[in-house]
Structure formats: structure tokens, C-alpha cells
Design a protein around this motif. Structure first.
Motif, PDB file in Angstrom:
ATOM      1  N   VAL A  98       6.291  -8.089   0.547  1.00 43.95           N
ATOM      2  CA  VAL A  98       7.603  -7.560   0.157  1.00 43.95           C
ATOM      3  C   VAL A  98       7.486  -6.895  -1.209  1.00 43.95           C
ATOM      4  CG1 VAL A  98       9.974  -8.152  -0.498  1.00 43.95           C
ATOM      5  CG2 VAL A  98       8.927  -9.251   1.492  1.00 43.95           C
ATOM      6  N   VAL A  99       8.105  -5.729  -1.331  1.00 45.38           N
ATOM      7  CA  VAL A  99       8.191  -5.030  -2.613  1.00 45.38           C
ATOM      8  C   VAL A  99       9.649  -4.734  -2.897  1.00 45.38           C
ATOM      9  CG1 VAL A  99       7.649  -2.895  -3.860  1.00 45.38           C
ATOM     10  CG2 VAL A  99       5.895  -3.995  -2.458  1.00 45.38           C
ATOM     11  N   GLU A 100      10.084  -5.024  -4.131  1.00 39.42           N
ATOM     12  CA  GLU A 100      11.445  -4.676  -4.547  1.00 39.42           C
ATOM     13  C   GLU A 100      11.353  -3.736  -5.739  1.00 39.42           C
ATOM     14  OE1 GLU A 100      13.733  -8.209  -5.201  1.00 39.42           O
ATOM     15  OE2 GLU A 100      13.822  -8.702  -3.058  1.00 39.42           O
ATOM     16  N   ILE A 101      12.063  -2.627  -5.647  1.00 43.70           N
ATOM     17  CA  ILE A 101      12.039  -1.606  -6.686  1.00 43.70           C
ATOM     18  C   ILE A 101      13.410  -1.541  -7.352  1.00 43.70           C
ATOM     19  CG2 ILE A 101      11.765   0.858  -7.166  1.00 43.70           C
ATOM     20  CD1 ILE A 101       9.849   0.970  -4.770  1.00 43.70           C
ATOM     21  N   SER A 102      13.450  -1.867  -8.631  1.00 43.83           N
ATOM     22  CA  SER A 102      14.696  -1.778  -9.408  1.00 43.83           C
ATOM     23  C   SER A 102      14.709  -0.434 -10.121  1.00 43.83           C
ATOM     24  CB  SER A 102      14.789  -2.919 -10.425  1.00 43.83           C
ATOM     25  OG  SER A 102      14.777  -4.162  -9.765  1.00 43.83           O
ATOM     26  N   CYS A 103      15.594   0.451  -9.659  1.00 43.54           N
ATOM     27  CA  CYS A 103      15.678   1.797 -10.242  1.00 43.54           C
ATOM     28  C   CYS A 103      17.042   1.981 -10.892  1.00 43.54           C
ATOM     29  CB  CYS A 103      15.457   2.852  -9.157  1.00 43.54           C
ATOM     30  SG  CYS A 103      16.716   2.851  -7.853  1.00 43.54           S
ATOM     31  N   HIS A 104      17.258   3.104 -11.554  1.00 43.48           N
ATOM     32  CA  HIS A 104      18.588   3.405 -12.075  1.00 43.48           C
ATOM     33  C   HIS A 104      19.535   3.651 -10.911  1.00 43.48           C
ATOM     34  CE1 HIS A 104      16.100   4.161 -15.687  1.00 43.48           C
ATOM     35  NE2 HIS A 104      17.151   3.649 -16.293  1.00 43.48           N
ATOM     36  N   GLY A 105      20.815   3.335 -11.130  1.00 47.92           N
ATOM     37  CA  GLY A 105      21.759   3.262 -10.017  1.00 47.92           C
ATOM     38  C   GLY A 105      22.381   4.566  -9.564  1.00 47.92           C
ATOM     39  N   SER A 106      21.803   5.672  -9.906  1.00 51.12           N
ATOM     40  CA  SER A 106      22.295   6.960  -9.412  1.00 51.12           C
ATOM     41  C   SER A 106      22.113   7.040  -7.897  1.00 51.12           C
ATOM     42  CB  SER A 106      21.523   8.098 -10.083  1.00 51.12           C
ATOM     43  OG  SER A 106      21.526   9.258  -9.290  1.00 51.12           O
ATOM     44  N   THR A 134       0.828  -1.220   0.000  1.00 53.44           N
ATOM     45  CA  THR A 134       0.000   0.000   0.000  1.00 53.44           C
ATOM     46  C   THR A 134       0.856   1.261   0.000  1.00 53.44           C
ATOM     47  OG1 THR A 134      -0.174  -0.160   2.421  1.00 53.44           O
ATOM     48  CG2 THR A 134      -1.961  -1.099   1.121  1.00 53.44           C
ATOM     49  N   ILE A 135       1.985   1.245   0.725  1.00 50.14           N
ATOM     50  CA  ILE A 135       2.888   2.408   0.720  1.00 50.14           C
ATOM     51  C   ILE A 135       3.469   2.612  -0.678  1.00 50.14           C
ATOM     52  CG2 ILE A 135       5.128   3.241   1.550  1.00 50.14           C
ATOM     53  CD1 ILE A 135       4.446   2.034   4.286  1.00 50.14           C
ATOM     54  N   SER A 136       3.893   1.513  -1.317  1.00 48.59           N
ATOM     55  CA  SER A 136       4.467   1.613  -2.664  1.00 48.59           C
ATOM     56  C   SER A 136       3.442   2.121  -3.661  1.00 48.59           C
ATOM     57  CB  SER A 136       4.991   0.238  -3.112  1.00 48.59           C
ATOM     58  OG  SER A 136       5.969  -0.239  -2.223  1.00 48.59           O
ATOM     59  N   ALA A 137       2.166   1.705  -3.475  1.00 45.12           N
ATOM     60  CA  ALA A 137       1.112   2.104  -4.411  1.00 45.12           C
ATOM     61  C   ALA A 137       0.909   3.609  -4.435  1.00 45.12           C
ATOM     62  CB  ALA A 137      -0.195   1.397  -4.042  1.00 45.12           C
ATOM     63  N   LYS A 138       1.187   4.287  -3.292  1.00 45.83           N
ATOM     64  CA  LYS A 138       0.992   5.737  -3.213  1.00 45.83           C
ATOM     65  C   LYS A 138       1.953   6.495  -4.134  1.00 45.83           C
ATOM     66  CE  LYS A 138      -0.408   5.515   1.667  1.00 45.83           C
ATOM     67  NZ  LYS A 138       0.015   5.857   3.051  1.00 45.83           N
ATOM     68  N   MET A 139       3.113   5.910  -4.400  1.00 44.60           N
ATOM     69  CA  MET A 139       4.133   6.642  -5.173  1.00 44.60           C
ATOM     70  C   MET A 139       4.432   6.005  -6.521  1.00 44.60           C
ATOM     71  SD  MET A 139       7.280   5.453  -2.734  1.00 44.60           S
ATOM     72  CE  MET A 139       6.269   5.758  -1.301  1.00 44.60           C
ATOM     73  N   PHE A 140       3.761   4.889  -6.838  1.00 45.80           N
ATOM     74  CA  PHE A 140       4.055   4.172  -8.084  1.00 45.80           C
ATOM     75  C   PHE A 140       2.906   4.359  -9.069  1.00 45.80           C
ATOM     76  CE2 PHE A 140       3.781   0.250 -10.679  1.00 45.80           C
ATOM     77  CZ  PHE A 140       5.027   0.294 -11.293  1.00 45.80           C
ATOM     78  N   SER A 185       8.533  -5.137  -8.197  1.00 43.99           N
ATOM     79  CA  SER A 185       8.189  -6.554  -8.008  1.00 43.99           C
ATOM     80  C   SER A 185       7.372  -6.699  -6.736  1.00 43.99           C
ATOM     81  CB  SER A 185       9.457  -7.413  -7.902  1.00 43.99           C
ATOM     82  OG  SER A 185      10.301  -7.207  -9.014  1.00 43.99           O
ATOM     83  N   VAL A 186       6.297  -7.476  -6.821  1.00 49.07           N
ATOM     84  CA  VAL A 186       5.388  -7.666  -5.685  1.00 49.07           C
ATOM     85  C   VAL A 186       5.446  -9.123  -5.220  1.00 49.07           C
ATOM     86  CG1 VAL A 186       2.984  -7.596  -4.917  1.00 49.07           C
ATOM     87  CG2 VAL A 186       3.840  -5.854  -6.506  1.00 49.07           C
ATOM     88  N   PHE A 187       5.657  -9.303  -3.930  1.00 46.90           N
ATOM     89  CA  PHE A 187       5.652 -10.632  -3.319  1.00 46.90           C
ATOM     90  C   PHE A 187       4.739 -10.567  -2.091  1.00 46.90           C
ATOM     91  CE2 PHE A 187       9.788  -9.711  -5.148  1.00 46.90           C
ATOM     92  CZ  PHE A 187       9.998 -10.781  -6.010  1.00 46.90           C
ATOM     93  N   LYS A 188       3.604 -11.259  -2.157  1.00 48.03           N
ATOM     94  CA  LYS A 188       2.644 -11.192  -1.063  1.00 48.03           C
ATOM     95  C   LYS A 188       2.915 -12.277  -0.029  1.00 48.03           C
ATOM     96  CE  LYS A 188      -1.023  -9.045  -3.801  1.00 48.03           C
ATOM     97  NZ  LYS A 188      -2.428  -9.119  -4.270  1.00 48.03           N
ATOM     98  N   GLY A 189       2.858 -11.862   1.266  1.00 50.12           N
ATOM     99  CA  GLY A 189       3.039 -12.808   2.338  1.00 50.12           C
ATOM    100  C   GLY A 189       1.884 -13.798   2.390  1.00 50.12           C
ATOM    101  N   ASP A 208      -3.415  -1.140 -10.682  1.00 46.20           N
ATOM    102  CA  ASP A 208      -3.403  -0.875  -9.252  1.00 46.20           C
ATOM    103  C   ASP A 208      -2.597  -2.007  -8.599  1.00 46.20           C
ATOM    104  OD1 ASP A 208      -3.822  -0.433  -6.586  1.00 46.20           O
ATOM    105  OD2 ASP A 208      -5.995  -0.795  -6.635  1.00 46.20           O
ATOM    106  N   ILE A 209      -1.406  -1.700  -8.098  1.00 45.18           N
ATOM    107  CA  ILE A 209      -0.534  -2.792  -7.622  1.00 45.18           C
ATOM    108  C   ILE A 209      -1.045  -3.432  -6.332  1.00 45.18           C
ATOM    109  CG2 ILE A 209       1.529  -1.874  -8.742  1.00 45.18           C
ATOM    110  CD1 ILE A 209       2.480  -1.112  -5.868  1.00 45.18           C
ATOM    111  N   THR A 210      -2.020  -2.801  -5.671  1.00 38.79           N
ATOM    112  CA  THR A 210      -2.601  -3.449  -4.491  1.00 38.79           C
ATOM    113  C   THR A 210      -3.503  -4.607  -4.904  1.00 38.79           C
ATOM    114  OG1 THR A 210      -4.495  -1.939  -4.448  1.00 38.79           O
ATOM    115  CG2 THR A 210      -2.553  -1.309  -3.159  1.00 38.79           C
TER     116      THR A 210
END
Length: 465
Positions: free
Chosen positions: A84-92, A31-37, A71-75, A44-46
Motif C-alpha cells: 500500500v502507498v499513500e500520497i499526501s499532496c496539496h488539496g487542489s 513499483t508504480i509509485s517509484a516511476k513518478m516519485f 508513505s510506504v506499507f509493505k504487505g 529508491d522507495i522500492t
């Protein structure tokens, strides 16, 4: 210890790179990730399925920070057992920090060292020995340490301990039951079967304890001290072993004034070679300190390579006599420590001189570090000091000193139970020792634990794991 908040951390090494991975874990991670993604396809990633990946932008108000893969991994079907959420972003580094700060403003907190794996343990996804193997896997730097860590992380060690504990627990239950019927003088636990079980447990525990010697070598490498008089070619040998110009080489005696260390992996086993200052009488203060360190390194090393200049020895009876005294001195001081005697610069000797050298000093090996002759044979001899049979046979190998300590204590309690069984002591006294043995088995897998122990273990993990 129940952790219910949502944590965030950088899961990849800090610094700039092609990509970086940020990891969130907790009930509100999605839910936190959904606010900014903002998904590029409007999802809707939720509401998406677990174990799915989505392309979109990380935004705050109208500001776009980066285009990412989320990436979304539900418990409970995730690494930690939580959402669990994993965000792959550019490496800056800038992008990494901006996204993390956005997460913190949205209700996350920074993860502590090892907290993701701690949550995996607390949620029953890993037992404690498997969790510790995660750290060993991350730090593995050779084939052998990687193989042992993988075997332990898959549960090989845990399964062996759990099976022994379960069998002992079954007998413990019968012994405890006898205490409830003490006045009726009955035996629910077959003493013959119990005796056989104790013998089997003792055998397995001793094998596991013996494996720690190999495990310690695999995990930490074997320290090998290269010693000898000045200018016999110690630095040249180190360079030949490492196949690079690691140490300064010159004809000036006393060039190496401090110890130089580097590691070489031979057939999956790490060896830490220590090039030491030449041993000789000197008035040079700096060189004297180096020579003192040489003797300290001999004490710390598991194997000692004593290098001599074969050309000088074969032509100087006085030096030959002094060499024999030095070798005898090292053998007397360290009788259990393997000592390899190498006659370097053998390329300067003719056949007769080489035979004379071998005849004068027992178990001496000819070598030419400069011409790289005899170096491979030296590597084979070093490898022979390591019992790799258990590794080749994929047996359980103990590498963790905490596990070793618990196994040792469990063995002591099992031997007390064996003595009690043979002496015919009462069931209530035997039950006390059985409980203690079960306690030490439980310490290994985490069935018995405390917050302080967990804090010490997971403090050694990197943040983000």
C-alpha cells in the motif's frame, strides 16, 4: 475472488482542501509509485523499509505536479494485506486529478466502492463483521454509535461468535464421528455437556438478538414526533430543543404546513425530532396535506410528544374535553408507543392553575418552551426510553440487520438441535441442524460467504475505503 491488480482512489473527501490523500493497493503499488516519485534525498522507495514516510516530487518526464509526502506499507503488514502507498499532496482538485490520471496511465485502475476494505477481508486482515464496522465507524455521528462501531471493529462481536462456533464445531465433529461408527452403537459426544453447551449458546444468542433493539436506536437514532393543535408552540419547542431557530414561529395558526426534521444528540444517543403540522379541521389544501403527513409521522415515530396550550386548556372546559378524547385516541391507536403529554406556556399560569392542570390530565408535564423551562427534564425523560445499560457495561451490541437475521436463523437451528437431543433422535438428523447453525454463524464473520453478498456489503462503502 482473488484481486491481483493495483487500485488507486482518493481517500479523503472530494473537493479542495489543505491536503488530499491518494491511496494505492496491490502488488505493484510501490513499483508504480517509484516511476513518478523523486525523493528529495535520492532514495529508491522500492528499497525503503515498510511504514516509512518520504518527501519528494510527483513528476512525469520533466513536469513536476506537486511536492508530496509518500508513505510506504509493505504487505502483509498493511491495511489491505497488500503493498500500500499513500500520497499526501496539496488539496487542489487539479493536482488530485492529475496525479490520479498519472497513476491510471502507469497501470493502476480506479478502485470500486469499499474495495480496499474488501481486499483486507479477502486477505484475512479483517473478518466480515469487522469490515462492516469500518463503514459504521465512518458514518458514526454520535458517541454511542462510535463506541459500538469501535468495539465491533476491534473484534468484540466476532470473538464472541467465533468462540461459540468453535465449541459447537467440536461437538459437531464428535457427532459426525459417531456416524462413522453407527454400527457399533458408540457415543463420542457427551450428551450432558452437549445439552449445557446448547443452553449456553441459546442464552448468548437471545441476548445478542435482544441487543438489536438498542443497537438499531444507536445506529439510526430515535424518531420523535412533536404533535398537537396549531399554535400550541411545537416549533418553539423544536427550536428550544435544538437551541437554534430551526422552525418558523408565529402567532398565525397553520404556520407549519410540512414536517420539519432535525437531530439532537443527548448523552451520546441521537434523537430525530419531527415538527409536524398542527392537527385541526381545515379547508386549506396545502395545510390538509401537512396534517395528513402528521399522522404518517406518528406511525413512523418511536416516541410521540403531544403538546397542548396550557393557558387555553385551563380556561376552556370544551378544549379540555376534546384534548382528553385526542389523547385517548392516540393511546388506543398506538398502545405500545411512549406518549409524552406536555402543557406548554405554563409560565402564563399561576400556582393554582398549574395544580389544576396536573390534576385534570394524567402524567402531564408542565413546560415553557419560550422560557426554556422544563426542556432539560424532557431530554432526561426521552433518554429514559433507551436502555443504555449494555452500552455502559461495554457489552456486545448488534446494530447490523444482516447479523440479526443470521443470529435469528442460528437460534432456530440450535432450538431444533435441543429438541432433537431431548427427543432422542438419531445423530445423523441432529448433525444436519448443527451444520445449519454453523453455517449461519459463519455468515456473520465471513467464513461462509459468496460474491453477491460481498458485492452488496461493500457497495455501501465510500470509494477510497
Amino acid at each position: 475472488m482473488i484481486l491481483q491488480d493495483t487500485i488507486v482512489a482518493l481517500a479523503t473527501p472530494s473537493g479542495a482542501g489543505a491536503i488530499a490523500v491518494l491511496r494505492l493497493s496491490g502488488s505493484d503499488a510501490i513499483t508504480i509509485s517509484a516511476k513518478m516519485f523523486q525523493s528529495v534525498s535520492g532514495k529508491d522507495i522500492t528499497a525503503v523499509k515498510s511504514h516509512t514516510i518520504h518527501l519528494g516530487n510527483i513528476v512525469e518526464n520533466d513536469k513536476v505536479f506537486d511536492q508530496v509526502l509518500l508513505s510506504v506499507f509493505k504487505g502483509p503488514n498493511s491495511y489491505t494485506g497488500e503493498n500500500v502507498v499513500e500520497i499526501s499532496c496539496h488539496g487542489s482538485v487539479y493536482i488530485q486529478q492529475q496525479i490520479i490520471q498519472l497513476m491510471l496511465r502507469s497501470g493502476c485502475r480506479m478502485a470500486n466502492a469499499g474495495e480496499f476494505t474488501l481486499r483486507a477481508f479477502l486477505n484475512g486482515k479483517l473478518d466480515l463483521s469487522q469490515a462492516e464496522a469500518v463503514a459504521d465507524l465512518i458514518s458514526s455521528d454520535n458517541e454511542a454509535s462510535h463506541q459500538v462501531a469501535m468495539q465491533q471493529m476491534r473484534g468484540g462481536f466476532s470473538n464472541e461468535i467465533a468462540k461459540l462456533r468453535e465449541e459447537l464445531l467440536n461437538f459437531a465433529s464428535l457427532i459426525e464421528l459417531e456416524l462413522d461408527f453407527a454400527e457399533e452403537d458408540v457415543e463420542f459426544a457427551d450428551r450432558t455437556q452437549f445439552h449445557d453447551l446448547l443452553n449456553r449458546i441459546e442464552f448468548v444468542l437471545k441476548r445478542l438478538l435482544d441487543s438489536f433493539a438498542v443497537g438499531n436506536v444507536i445506529k439510526n437514532g430515535i424518531p420523535v414526533a412533536i404533535v398537537g393543535e396549531p399554535n400550541v408552540g411545537k416549533s418553539t419547542l423544536l427550536n428550544a430543543l435544538l437551541n437554534e431557530e430551526r422552525a418558523i414561529v408565529s402567532d398565525i395558526a397553520g404556520t407549519t404546513r410540512d414536517t420539519i426534521e432535525d437531530e439532537l444528540v443527548i448523552d451520546g444517543i441521537g434523537f430525530r425530532f419531527i415538527d409536524t403540522a398542527g392537527i385541526r379541521e381545515t379547508e386549506d389544501v396545502v395545510e390538509s396535506i401537512g396534517i395528513k403527513k402528521t399522522f404518517e409521522k406518528i406511525t413512523q415515530a418511536q416516541v410521540v410528544i403531544y403538546l397542548v396550550d396550557s393557558y387555553q386548556i385551563v380556561n376552556d372546559a370544551e378544549q379540555l374535553s376534546r384534548l382528553k378524547v385526542e389523547i385517548a385516541k392516540i393511546k388506543d391507536q398506538f398502545p405500545l408507543k411512549p406518549l409524552i403529554i406536555l402543557a406548554n406556556k405554563s409560565d402564563k399560569l399561576d400556582d393554582a392553575q398549574q395544580k389544576a392542570m396536573i390534576g385534570e390530565i394524567e402524567n402531564i408535564h408542565l413546560l415553557s418552551a419560550k422560557q426554556n423551562r422544563g426542556v432539560e427534564e424532557l431530554k432526561s425523560q426521552l433518554l429514559s426510553f433507551v436502555n443504555t445499560g449494555a452500552l455502559r457495561n461495554n457489552e456486545t451490541i448488534v446494530t447490523n440487520s444482516r447479523h440479526y437475521d443470521s443470529l435469528l436463523k442460528a437460534l432456530e437451528e440450535i432450538q431444533k438441535v435441543q429438541f432433537g437431543l431431548q427427543s432422542g433422535i438419531s445423530a445423523d438428523l441432529m448433525a444436519i441442524d448443527i451444520r445449519e447453525a454453523l453455517y449461519h454463524f459463519g455468515e456473520i464473520t465471513g467464513q461462509v460467504t459468496n460474491d453477491e453478498l460481498l458485492g452488496n456489503i461493500f457497495a455501501n462503502f465510500c470509494i477510497g475505503k
